[in-house]
Design a protein around this motif. Structure first.
Motif, PDB file in Angstrom:
ATOM      1  N   GLY A  54      -6.635  45.530  27.204  1.00 47.20           N
ATOM      2  CA  GLY A  54      -7.003  46.182  25.940  1.00 47.20           C
ATOM      3  C   GLY A  54      -7.842  45.239  25.102  1.00 47.20           C
ATOM      4  N   THR A  55      -7.418  45.005  23.860  1.00 46.70           N
ATOM      5  CA  THR A  55      -8.178  44.105  22.978  1.00 46.70           C
ATOM      6  C   THR A  55      -7.683  42.656  23.115  1.00 46.70           C
ATOM      7  OG1 THR A  55      -6.708  44.500  21.117  1.00 46.70           O
ATOM      8  CG2 THR A  55      -8.575  45.990  21.321  1.00 46.70           C
ATOM      9  N   GLY A  56      -6.917  42.391  24.171  1.00 47.63           N
ATOM     10  CA  GLY A  56      -6.593  41.004  24.530  1.00 47.63           C
ATOM     11  C   GLY A  56      -5.365  40.395  23.863  1.00 47.63           C
ATOM     12  N   ASP A  57      -4.502  41.208  23.271  1.00 49.85           N
ATOM     13  CA  ASP A  57      -3.376  40.619  22.525  1.00 49.85           C
ATOM     14  C   ASP A  57      -2.444  39.767  23.393  1.00 49.85           C
ATOM     15  OD1 ASP A  57      -4.177  41.350  20.061  1.00 49.85           O
ATOM     16  OD2 ASP A  57      -2.803  43.039  19.834  1.00 49.85           O
ATOM     17  N   VAL A  58      -2.246  40.140  24.659  1.00 50.21           N
ATOM     18  CA  VAL A  58      -1.376  39.318  25.521  1.00 50.21           C
ATOM     19  C   VAL A  58      -2.071  37.981  25.818  1.00 50.21           C
ATOM     20  CG1 VAL A  58      -0.237  39.159  27.775  1.00 50.21           C
ATOM     21  CG2 VAL A  58      -0.174  41.306  26.512  1.00 50.21           C
ATOM     22  N   VAL A  59      -3.377  38.048  26.064  1.00 49.96           N
ATOM     23  CA  VAL A  59      -4.144  36.822  26.314  1.00 49.96           C
ATOM     24  C   VAL A  59      -4.012  35.881  25.114  1.00 49.96           C
ATOM     25  CG1 VAL A  59      -6.515  35.927  26.541  1.00 49.96           C
ATOM     26  CG2 VAL A  59      -5.783  37.885  27.914  1.00 49.96           C
ATOM     27  N   PHE A  60      -4.194  36.427  23.900  1.00 50.91           N
ATOM     28  CA  PHE A  60      -4.119  35.572  22.707  1.00 50.91           C
ATOM     29  C   PHE A  60      -2.698  35.056  22.494  1.00 50.91           C
ATOM     30  CE2 PHE A  60      -7.867  38.340  21.788  1.00 50.91           C
ATOM     31  CZ  PHE A  60      -8.811  37.347  21.995  1.00 50.91           C
ATOM     32  N   SER A  61      -1.715  35.853  22.877  1.00 52.69           N
ATOM     33  CA  SER A  61      -0.335  35.405  22.741  1.00 52.69           C
ATOM     34  C   SER A  61      -0.061  34.224  23.691  1.00 52.69           C
ATOM     35  CB  SER A  61       0.604  36.587  23.021  1.00 52.69           C
ATOM     36  OG  SER A  61       1.888  36.279  22.639  1.00 52.69           O
ATOM     37  N   PHE A  62      -0.593  34.299  24.930  1.00 49.88           N
ATOM     38  CA  PHE A  62      -0.454  33.166  25.865  1.00 49.88           C
ATOM     39  C   PHE A  62      -1.106  31.915  25.276  1.00 49.88           C
ATOM     40  CE2 PHE A  62       0.648  35.979  29.460  1.00 49.88           C
ATOM     41  CZ  PHE A  62       1.587  35.187  30.083  1.00 49.88           C
ATOM     42  N   LEU A  63      -2.286  32.091  24.685  1.00 52.80           N
ATOM     43  CA  LEU A  63      -2.990  30.922  24.156  1.00 52.80           C
ATOM     44  C   LEU A  63      -2.219  30.301  22.996  1.00 52.80           C
ATOM     45  CD1 LEU A  63      -6.639  32.304  24.299  1.00 52.80           C
ATOM     46  CD2 LEU A  63      -5.587  30.657  25.848  1.00 52.80           C
ATOM     47  N   LYS A  64      -1.593  31.162  22.181  1.00 55.49           N
ATOM     48  CA  LYS A  64      -0.853  30.672  21.010  1.00 55.49           C
ATOM     49  C   LYS A  64       0.486  30.067  21.396  1.00 55.49           C
ATOM     50  CE  LYS A  64      -2.081  33.893  17.451  1.00 55.49           C
ATOM     51  NZ  LYS A  64      -1.629  35.045  16.714  1.00 55.49           N
ATOM     52  N   HIS A  65       1.198  30.718  22.343  1.00 58.21           N
ATOM     53  CA  HIS A  65       2.607  30.374  22.558  1.00 58.21           C
ATOM     54  C   HIS A  65       2.897  29.704  23.894  1.00 58.21           C
ATOM     55  CE1 HIS A  65       3.302  32.635  18.952  1.00 58.21           C
ATOM     56  NE2 HIS A  65       2.795  33.724  19.474  1.00 58.21           N
ATOM     57  N   SER A  66       1.859  29.295  24.619  1.00 50.55           N
ATOM     58  CA  SER A  66       2.106  28.593  25.883  1.00 50.55           C
ATOM     59  C   SER A  66       1.001  27.552  26.070  1.00 50.55           C
ATOM     60  CB  SER A  66       2.110  29.579  27.066  1.00 50.55           C
ATOM     61  OG  SER A  66       0.792  29.786  27.534  1.00 50.55           O
ATOM     62  N   PRO A  67       1.211  26.610  27.002  1.00 54.43           N
ATOM     63  CA  PRO A  67       0.185  25.572  27.189  1.00 54.43           C
ATOM     64  C   PRO A  67      -0.933  26.006  28.143  1.00 54.43           C
ATOM     65  CG  PRO A  67       2.117  25.070  28.512  1.00 54.43           C
ATOM     66  CD  PRO A  67       2.411  26.370  27.832  1.00 54.43           C
ATOM     67  N   VAL A  68      -0.984  27.290  28.519  1.00 49.33           N
ATOM     68  CA  VAL A  68      -1.946  27.735  29.535  1.00 49.33           C
ATOM     69  C   VAL A  68      -3.392  27.451  29.092  1.00 49.33           C
ATOM     70  CG1 VAL A  68      -2.349  30.170  28.906  1.00 49.33           C
ATOM     71  CG2 VAL A  68      -2.116  29.538  31.284  1.00 49.33           C
ATOM     72  N   GLN A  69      -4.213  27.041  30.063  1.00 52.80           N
ATOM     73  CA  GLN A  69      -5.608  26.647  29.764  1.00 52.80           C
ATOM     74  C   GLN A  69      -6.610  27.650  30.315  1.00 52.80           C
ATOM     75  OE1 GLN A  69      -6.330  23.480  28.376  1.00 52.80           O
ATOM     76  NE2 GLN A  69      -4.127  23.178  28.162  1.00 52.80           N
ATOM     77  N   ASP A  70      -6.147  28.411  31.322  1.00 49.36           N
ATOM     78  CA  ASP A  70      -7.078  29.242  32.082  1.00 49.36           C
ATOM     79  C   ASP A  70      -6.518  30.658  32.182  1.00 49.36           C
ATOM     80  OD1 ASP A  70      -8.509  30.443  34.204  1.00 49.36           O
ATOM     81  OD2 ASP A  70      -8.974  28.473  35.021  1.00 49.36           O
ATOM     82  N   ILE A  71      -7.176  31.597  31.527  1.00 50.16           N
ATOM     83  CA  ILE A  71      -6.614  32.957  31.492  1.00 50.16           C
ATOM     84  C   ILE A  71      -7.734  33.993  31.597  1.00 50.16           C
ATOM     85  CG2 ILE A  71      -6.501  32.974  28.937  1.00 50.16           C
ATOM     86  CD1 ILE A  71      -3.719  34.521  29.478  1.00 50.16           C
ATOM     87  N   THR A  72      -7.443  35.061  32.343  1.00 50.34           N
ATOM     88  CA  THR A  72      -8.418  36.136  32.546  1.00 50.34           C
ATOM     89  C   THR A  72      -7.818  37.441  32.037  1.00 50.34           C
ATOM     90  OG1 THR A  72      -9.255  35.034  34.531  1.00 50.34           O
ATOM     91  CG2 THR A  72      -9.770  37.375  34.323  1.00 50.34           C
ATOM     92  N   GLY A  73      -8.603  38.218  31.302  1.00 57.02           N
ATOM     93  CA  GLY A  73      -8.167  39.541  30.838  1.00 57.02           C
ATOM     94  C   GLY A  73      -9.067  40.611  31.438  1.00 57.02           C
ATOM     95  N   ILE A  74      -8.433  41.627  32.025  1.00 55.36           N
ATOM     96  CA  ILE A  74      -9.188  42.710  32.680  1.00 55.36           C
ATOM     97  C   ILE A  74      -8.826  44.050  32.064  1.00 55.36           C
ATOM     98  CG2 ILE A  74      -9.132  44.070  34.820  1.00 55.36           C
ATOM     99  CD1 ILE A  74      -9.433  41.676  36.404  1.00 55.36           C
ATOM    100  N   ASP A  75      -9.832  44.886  31.849  1.00 55.43           N
ATOM    101  CA  ASP A  75      -9.557  46.260  31.396  1.00 55.43           C
ATOM    102  C   ASP A  75     -10.636  47.175  31.961  1.00 55.43           C
ATOM    103  OD1 ASP A  75      -7.629  47.421  28.966  1.00 55.43           O
ATOM    104  OD2 ASP A  75      -9.368  48.676  29.404  1.00 55.43           O
ATOM    105  N   ILE A  76     -10.256  48.431  32.188  1.00 59.30           N
ATOM    106  CA  ILE A  76     -11.205  49.399  32.738  1.00 59.30           C
ATOM    107  C   ILE A  76     -12.164  49.897  31.649  1.00 59.30           C
ATOM    108  CG2 ILE A  76      -9.906  51.550  32.354  1.00 59.30           C
ATOM    109  CD1 ILE A  76     -10.493  52.192  35.357  1.00 59.30           C
ATOM    110  N   SER A  77     -11.777  49.718  30.380  1.00 59.88           N
ATOM    111  CA  SER A  77     -12.593  50.218  29.271  1.00 59.88           C
ATOM    112  C   SER A  77     -13.489  49.109  28.714  1.00 59.88           C
ATOM    113  CB  SER A  77     -11.679  50.777  28.165  1.00 59.88           C
ATOM    114  OG  SER A  77     -12.316  50.716  26.920  1.00 59.88           O
ATOM    115  N   GLU A  78     -14.808  49.403  28.750  1.00 56.69           N
ATOM    116  CA  GLU A  78     -15.779  48.433  28.245  1.00 56.69           C
ATOM    117  C   GLU A  78     -15.591  48.210  26.744  1.00 56.69           C
ATOM    118  OE1 GLU A  78     -19.537  49.476  29.999  1.00 56.69           O
ATOM    119  OE2 GLU A  78     -20.534  47.955  28.771  1.00 56.69           O
ATOM    120  N   SER A  79     -15.257  49.288  26.025  1.00 52.55           N
ATOM    121  CA  SER A  79     -15.090  49.163  24.563  1.00 52.55           C
ATOM    122  C   SER A  79     -13.952  48.205  24.238  1.00 52.55           C
ATOM    123  CB  SER A  79     -14.782  50.507  23.908  1.00 52.55           C
ATOM    124  OG  SER A  79     -15.510  51.518  24.483  1.00 52.55           O
TER     125      SER A  79
END
Ligand SMILES: C[S@@+](CC[C@H](N)C(=O)[O-])C[C@H]1O[C@@H](n2cnc3c(N)ncnc32)[C@H](O)[C@@H]1O
Length: 236
Positions: A54-79
């Protein structure tokens, strides 16, 4: 729901999606996503993939709350991916985005085109319910994960207690479509949401589907009295 319908539901909603999420979940959606991050608890050098981002909220949550450095977000909707990218630019000044490798991709979760065994963890929040070919999506996730890789799935569900289920069903089926008319200007996406949650909760045995796809279920955790459920599994 086929892929065209998915885009029909999500593309027009994209701009208002975040507002809807936070209003309709009364703000607890942030806490649910944080629970997914805590359940996966990746190491700094691990690669994480978030499907139906979607608009990446899980990705941003990983960046905020975990030490992960490398993350990919995929969605079928271009918007949705456009909005995720805009959010990333907005968050550009935040310390937790510094030196992180964030990749966004428009793709079908059932056919990502990504390399086999290239991720240590895969997540999907409020997306698996909408994927028409869930068997194909689960086998794609299995292919993408390293051996012993973790899978975290967050989905809406219905409270187990009948005392809570009755008022919650009223909220979901009656109030939310009305609120939807006010917030999104259309009742239909919220009607669809209520129907799909009901169908998912009563008709789908997702734990069995995970096992059939080759995953070992670690735990299934009801959140907020069962309004959402978190499945944590590993690739066998
Ligand atoms: C309810 S939103 C969830 C977004 C986000 N994960 C969150 O936590 O807010 C569902 C998302 O799944 C996406 N989606 C639906 N079917 C998909 C598919 N087959 N492949 C990839 N994304 C899909 C939709 O475009 C939409 O952005």
């Amino acid at each position: 729901m086929n892929e065209q319908n998915t885009q029909f539901v999500f593309d027009p909603m994209a701009a208002k999606y975040d507002r809807c999420n936070h209003i309709f979940s009364l703000g607890v959606d942030y806490r649910w996503r944080k629970k997914v991050v805590r359940a996966i608890s990746p190491y700094p050098n691990q690669r994480v993939l978030d499907l139906c981002t979607g608009t990446g909220d899980v990705v941003f949550s990983f960046l905020k709350h975990s030490p992960v450095q490398d993350i990919t977000g995929i969605d079928i909707s271009e918007s949705m991916i456009d909005l995720a990218q805009k959010k990333q630019i907005r968050f550009g000044g935040k310390r937790w985005t510094n030196n992180k490798n964030i990749i966004w991709k428009v793709a079908d979760a059932a056919q990502t085109g990504l390399a086999s065994e290239s991720f240590d963890a895969v997540t999907c929040a409020f997306g698996i319910r909408n994927i028409p070919n869930r068997t194909a999506a689960l086998s794609e996730i299995y292919r993408l994960l390293n051996p012993k890789g973790k899978l975290g799935i967050l989905e809406f569900s219905l409270p187990a207690s009948p005392l809570l289920r009755f008022p919650y069903n009223f909220y979901l089926n009656r109030l939310m479509p009305l609120l939807g008319q006010w917030v999104v200007g259309d009742k239909d996406p919220l009607r669809y949401l209520a129907q799909s949650i009901g169908h998912w909760h009563t008709e789908v045995n997702f734990s069995a589907e995970l096992a059939a796809a080759g995953f070992k279920l670690i735990r299934k955790t009801p959140l907020t009295s069962g309004v959402a459920t978190l499945w944590l599994a590993v690739k066998r």
